[in-house]
Structure formats: structure tokens, C-alpha cells
Motif scaffolding. Structure first.
Motif, PDB file in Angstrom:
ATOM      1  N   THR A 123      69.718  59.934  60.187  1.00 39.06           N
ATOM      2  CA  THR A 123      71.035  59.491  59.733  1.00 39.06           C
ATOM      3  C   THR A 123      71.664  60.554  58.842  1.00 39.06           C
ATOM      4  O   THR A 123      71.023  61.037  57.909  1.00 39.06           O
ATOM      5  N   THR A 179      74.042  51.383  61.743  1.00 35.62           N
ATOM      6  CA  THR A 179      72.891  52.047  61.122  1.00 35.62           C
ATOM      7  C   THR A 179      72.690  51.449  59.743  1.00 35.62           C
ATOM      8  O   THR A 179      73.586  51.474  58.912  1.00 35.62           O
ATOM      9  N   ILE A 212      78.523  56.491  57.342  1.00 36.37           N
ATOM     10  CA  ILE A 212      77.354  55.984  58.064  1.00 36.37           C
ATOM     11  C   ILE A 212      77.831  55.011  59.138  1.00 36.37           C
ATOM     12  O   ILE A 212      78.596  54.087  58.842  1.00 36.37           O
TER      13      ILE A 212
END
Lengths: 310, 160
Positions: free
Chosen positions: A183, A209, A205
Motif C-alpha cells: 500500500t 484497502t 489510500i
């Protein structure tokens, strides 16, 4: 005679007004000067009139570090010695393998240690002075780190000192990633009402996620300023979601900048970006639990001449 | 105010003490703002032009540590010096209570002007700065300033 006194007083008053207005104008001019000129004036004052005060704090910092942190330093030294002893053969082994693969020597990161000095004057928030400069190999945009992780970056460089910004600066932004490099996101400063409330926010983000509290963030190496692998902080909690397509997380900074007195400046080597640094800040992964021993299934012995079938 | 040699010695030393405490010893806001105090005291004794020059110089010194709002301190202290110098034509006061008020308001104005001229990057919430930090900091400056004035004999406590 009275008329002359009145005229003289008025003239003096007018002249005073003009001159004081000139001072006010000069101060306004200071605010609109080009940044390099402002930096030049600041550096000249810090190098001359204000140098004794900076030297005083520098000396006090050194004395404090020597006096207070001697036990902590001893502990770190012992840990380092133990680590080196355990890995003493790795260097030779690595060199041997590299020679076999015909690889050149790996360029390790170059660090310059420095004392951080906080002026504590109005308007000097988010900045600190370092007692190293261009003569030590420090350049603008070099990252500044502490033992815990990223502190900030160099903004101005003089021959023997430099000025750095810490992560509380409103313009601070760094590309980060989780330790598993799954990530990626941008960590930025988010000012609180009081300086103690300053913190970091991770944005960008993807909505689907999810990051767990406590997850470690390190620099991703994107952007060519911060090398990959410097610890930035840990996920604290969910901060915001944007219309079902993006999330933001509060991040607990790895370094509390107010208490930093000793830092390292990553200078790189010969103008090249410094190499991977993940191993310096990554927490050691827990050892996997040993799997229960399973009796290997023995293949039935083949009798000679059986044709390969049991 | 009786600006004798001791008074001027203290006023000249105050900026040095300010930087020694805040920069040298890293005391930060724990130390009173001696720079503002020195300027407010000197402004009462100097002409407007000289006071403005002193304010500009002291502000420039403070700005040497400011990269986010360079010039904001110089502007603030110059304006404050002009205002402080003009007060002697408007208010003639020699009492402790006058100087408490003068130093408190002057110091609060220093916070307010700096808050206005400092950029968005430096500026914090107006309520917190002007209603919490500024009054506390100004009270600190006013009390310390009056104690200094009494110690130097520049102001004599009124007889009851």
C-alpha cells in the motif's frame, strides 16, 4: 517667535513621521524580498550577531547528551557490538558472493551526525539548525533522520551549518508505503490548534484497502528526495473517507520533533540517491512458529521387477 | 519614567538576555519575551524615528530564525515601536498600574500584529492565539517588566 517654534515642531513631527514610515516600509520590503535574499540576510545574522547564542545551545546540547544519555548510548553500543559480532562473517560472505556474481561493491548510505538546535523564537516553528553544512557534504533536500525515523529535510545550507524543516511544516509531504510494499500513500503534516497537536495524515489510500492500527509506514523512495525505507510513523486510526473511493488515516509520527537533539543527515554518495534503508527501521519479523512435525509418508518400496506399480 | 543609566543598561541587555534564554538555553516561551519588553520600554524614551529603527533591528534579529514568515517580526516590532513612542504624547503615566497596562496591551498587540502579518503557514487559530497565548504571554511580560522598572528605580511605587 512663536510662529517659528510651531513651524519647527511641525517640521520635526513631519520628518519623524516620514522617517518612521520609511522604517515600516523597509520592514514590508523584507517580507516581499526574494527568498534567496531573505535566506542570505538570515544566514548573515545567524553567522555574526546571533552566533554566540547558537554556539551556547550547541555546547549545552553536547553537554546534555554526554551527561544524560551516557547509559542509553552505552546500551546502544553494547547492542551494536553484539550485532556486529553475530554478523561478523556476513561481510566477507557477501563480498565473496558479489565477486562470484561479478557485482560491484554496494554503495551504502552516507550519514553525517549533527546536533539539532531549536531557536525557540517566534516564527521559527517547524525548523531547526544543524551544526553541519556543505563542508561536511550536506546539501539542500538531504533527509534528516533520528534513531526512531524521519525528522525532516535540509532547507538551507551554509558552509558549516544548515537549516532544516521538520515534519510539522505545512509543506511537508512524503511518499510512503507499508513495510510489505503493498500500500502506497502520501503522508502530510496536519497542524493542530496547539503545536502539541500537530500530527501526520496518510492520504490517497484506495477505499477498499484497510490499514490496521500499528502498521508501520516507511518512505517509498518515490520522489527522489527521501530514500526508500526510512520509518515515518505508524497507523493510528481512520481519519476520513472520501465518497467511497479514498481513505485517510491518522499517523503517529515515529519522531517527536520537539525532543530531538541529535540527528543524522543522509548525504548519499557522489550525487547518487542513497540505497535501500528499510532494514534500518523495519521491526524484526516474528519468527514463524515451528510447524508440528509430520511423519513423512513413506512411499511403498518398490519391489525390483514390479514394473513401477505398487 | 526616569530613564537613568541603570534603566538604559537593562534595556540594552534585555535583547541579549532574550536570545540567550530562548536560543542559547532553549527555554522557548518559558522565558518572557524580553525583546518586546525592551522595545516597549525604550520606545517610551526615544523619538518615533529612533524607536522605529530599534524595532526594525530587533525584529530583523528575530526574523533570522524565521523562514516561514521572514519580515513579520521586523514589521511587527517596527509598528509596535512607533505606537509605543506615540503613547508618550497621548498618555503621561508614571505609575506601576500604568506600566502594567501599557506593557500588557503592547505585548498583546505584538501577538496580534504578528498573527495578522504572518503567513497562513505560521498562523494558528485566532481564538487560541489571541485569547489564550497572547494574554498569558502579555501578562508574563507586564509583570516581569514592572518588576524590572521597580528594580532599576525607573518607576517608583505610589505611596498609599
Amino acid at each position: 517667535m512663536p510662529p517659528y517654534e510651531v513651524d519647527g515642531s511641525e517640521a520635526r513631527s513631519r520628518r519623524g513621521l516620514v522617517l518612521s514610515s520609511a522604517w515600516v516600509l523597509a520592514s514590508i520590503l523584507l517580507m516581499v524580498l526574494p527568498v534567496p535574499v531573505q535566506q542570505g540576510i538570515s544566514a548573515a545574522l545567524r553567522g555574526t550577531l546571533l552566533a554566540p547564542f547558537l554556539w551556547t545551545q550547541e555546547s549545552l546540547n553536547r553537554t546534555r547528551i554526554r551527561a544524560v544519555e551516557i547509559e542509553a548510548l552505552q546500551a546502544r553500543f553494547d547492542s551494536t557490538v553484539a550485532l556486529l559480532a553475530a554478523q561478523s562473517t556476513l561481510g566477507a560472505e557477501n563480498a565473496h558472493l558479489r565477486a562470484l556474481l561479478e557485482l560491484r561493491e554496494r554503495a551504502g548510505p552516507a550519514f553525517v551526525s549533527a546536533s539539532a538546535i531549536r531557536p525557540g523564537t517566534r516564527g521559527s516553528e517547524s525548523m531547526f539548525l544543524l551544526d553541519v553544512g556543505s563542508e561536511d557534504g550536506v546539501a539542500v533536500n538531504d533527509p534528516v533522520v533520528a534513531a526512531e525515523g524521519l525528522v525532516g529535510l535540509i532547507r538551507e545550507v551554509g558552509p558549516r551549518n544548515s537549516l532544516a524543516l521538520d515534519w510539522t511544516h505545512p509543506d511537508f509531504a512524503v511518499s510512503t508505503m507499508t513495510l510489505d510494499a503493498e500500500t502506497f500513500g502520501i503522508v502530510e503534516a496536519r497542524g493542530g490548534t496547539f503545536r502539541e497537536e500537530d500530527r501526520l495524515i496518510l492520504s490517497g489510500i484506495p477505499f477498499y484497502t484497510t490499514l490496521e492500527p500499528g502498521e508501520v509506514l516507511v518512505t517509498s523512495g518515490q520522489g527522489a528526495v527521501y530514500p526508500r525505507g526510512i520509518r515515518v510513523g505508524t497507523i493510528l486510526s481512520l481519519a476520513e473517507t472520501e465518497a467511497g473511493w479514498r481513505r485517510g488515516y491518522w499517523v503517529t509520527p515515529a519522531v517527536r520533533v520537539g525532543s530531538v537533539t541529535h540527528v543524522l543527515v543522509i548525504t548519499g554518495e557522489e550525487g547518487r540517491p542513497v540505497s535501500e534503508l528499510t532494514h534500518l527501521w523495519a521491526e524484526p519479523e516474528p519468527e514463524p512458529e515451528p510447524e508440528p512435525e509430520v511423519e513423512p509418508e513413506l512411499e511403498p518400496e518398490l519391489e525390483p521387477g514390479s514394473g513401477g506399480t505398487p | 519614567m526616569r530613564g537613568g543609566p541603570l534603566f538604559w543598561l537593562v534595556v540594552i541587555l534585555l535583547p541579549g538576555i532574550h536570545f540567550l534564554l530562548r536560543v542559547g538555553f532553549g527555554a522557548g516561551p518559558l522565558a518572557p519575551d524580553f525583546l518586546t519588553l525592551a522595545l516597549l520600554l525604550a520606545a517610551r524614551e526615544l523619538s518615533t524615528t529612533r524607536a522605529a529603527g530599534v524595532g526594525f533591528g530587533l525584529g530583523l534579529l528575530e526574523d533570522a530564525f524565521s523562514i516561514l514568515a521572514f519580515g513579520a517580526n521586523a514589521f511587527t516590532l517596527t509598528v509596535l515601536a512607533v505606537a509605543g513612542s506615540r503613547t508618550k504624547d497621548l498618555f503621561v503615566g508614571e505609575s506601576v498600574s500604568f506600566f502594567l497596562g501599557y506593557l500588557f496591551i503592547g505585548s498583546w498587540l505584538r501577538y496580534a500584529i504578528h498573527w495578522v502579518v504572518a503567513g497562513q503557514e505560521v498562523r494558528r487559530g485566532a481564538g487560541r492565539v489571541l485569547l489564550v497565548e497572547a494574554p498569558l504571554g502579555s501578562l508574563y511580560v507586564a509583570v516581569v517588566g514592572v518588576l524590572l522598572l521597580l528594580a532599576t528605580g525607573a518607576v517608583v511605587r505610589e505611596a498609599r
